[in-house]
Design a protein around this motif. Structure first.
Motif, short mmCIF file in Angstrom:
data_model
loop_
_atom_site.label_atom_id
_atom_site.label_comp_id
_atom_site.label_asym_id
_atom_site.label_seq_id
_atom_site.Cartn_x
_atom_site.Cartn_y
_atom_site.Cartn_z
N ASP A 1 46.94 -3.91 32.53
CA ASP A 1 45.42 -4.00 32.52
C ASP A 1 44.82 -2.43 33.03
O ASP A 1 45.45 -2.59 34.81
CB ASP A 1 44.77 -4.90 33.42
N LYS B 1 39.82 -21.29 25.12
CA LYS B 1 39.48 -20.40 26.13
C LYS B 1 38.83 -19.60 24.93
O LYS B 1 37.63 -19.02 25.61
CB LYS B 1 40.64 -19.72 26.89
N GLN C 1 34.84 -18.67 25.53
CA GLN C 1 33.77 -17.13 25.42
C GLN C 1 32.92 -16.86 25.07
O GLN C 1 32.92 -15.55 24.48
CB GLN C 1 35.22 -16.37 26.23
N THR D 1 50.05 -11.25 25.72
CA THR D 1 48.69 -11.17 25.36
C THR D 1 48.63 -11.99 24.54
O THR D 1 50.27 -12.34 23.81
CB THR D 1 48.13 -9.76 25.71
N LEU E 1 43.36 -10.58 24.37
CA LEU E 1 43.53 -11.80 25.75
C LEU E 1 44.63 -11.70 26.29
O LEU E 1 45.97 -12.10 25.68
CB LEU E 1 43.51 -13.12 24.96
N SER E 2 44.68 -12.38 27.66
CA SER E 2 45.86 -12.64 28.40
C SER E 2 46.01 -13.96 28.45
O SER E 2 45.40 -15.09 27.96
CB SER E 2 45.26 -12.46 30.05
N ASP F 1 46.22 -16.90 31.51
CA ASP F 1 44.52 -17.67 31.15
C ASP F 1 43.66 -17.44 30.23
O ASP F 1 42.39 -18.21 30.48
CB ASP F 1 43.95 -17.55 32.88
N ARG G 1 41.49 -14.89 29.71
CA ARG G 1 40.55 -14.33 29.78
C ARG G 1 40.60 -12.81 28.61
O ARG G 1 41.85 -12.22 28.36
CB ARG G 1 40.17 -13.71 31.18
N ILE G 2 39.29 -12.16 28.12
CA ILE G 2 39.32 -11.46 27.54
C ILE G 2 39.74 -10.19 28.35
O ILE G 2 38.81 -9.57 29.15
CB ILE G 2 37.86 -11.62 26.56
#
Length: 144
Positions: free
Chosen positions: A68, A92, A96, A110, A127-128, A131, A133-134
């Motif tokens: 990242d 997830k 979002q 990813t 996305l991760s 977890d 997340r974007i």
């Protein structure tokens, strides 16, 4: 009143650079990977808003990792962190605001997918895998 406004403006500008650090460049990504124990970095390039690197470990294993550029976090499917399942990633993504999700595929640590966002725009999203997340989102065409 003018003094307090000026002071508030100066403080805001002094704090802003720390909160919004510049994205990592290629040399910084290479340094981050070496510090993390990757012995050889074969190639580094930008891909979907992240840095993608082909690396080797001390034990000789070769793999592709993502970094990242905002945080320096390394996404390595062979690392010690647990990866989310397909069902967990979908949940997830939906939480979002993504809907009409398709073309979901894992890419190392990813996940990539195509979906519609809250504005009903078609987007390509990364996305991760840890977890959900974007990490990156980009509009998929202008005429949708």
């Amino acid at each position: 009143m003018l003094k307090s406004l000026t002071l508030a403006t100066v403080v805001a500008f002094a704090v802003a650079p720390a909160a919004q650090a510049a994205p990592l460049g290629m040399a910084q990504v290479e340094q981050t990977l070496r510090k993390a124990g990757y012995t050889q970095i074969h190639e580094i390039e930008r891909d979907d808003g992240l840095w993608e690197a082909d690396v080797s470990r001390a034990d000789g294993r070769f793999s592709e990792v993502y970094v990242d550029p905002k945080t320096g976090e390394i996404f390595d499917e062979h690392g010690s962190r647990a990866l989310l399942s397909t069902e967990e990633v979908l949940a997830k993504a939906q939480s979002q605001g993504l809907r009409e999700i398709h073309s979901l595929e894992r890419d190392g640590a990813t996940w990539s997918l195509e979906a519609r966002n809250a504005r009903n725009q078609r987007v390509d999203v990364r996305l991760s895998g840890y977890d959900g997340r974007i990490l990156h989102s980009e509009r998929d065409g202008w005429l949708d």
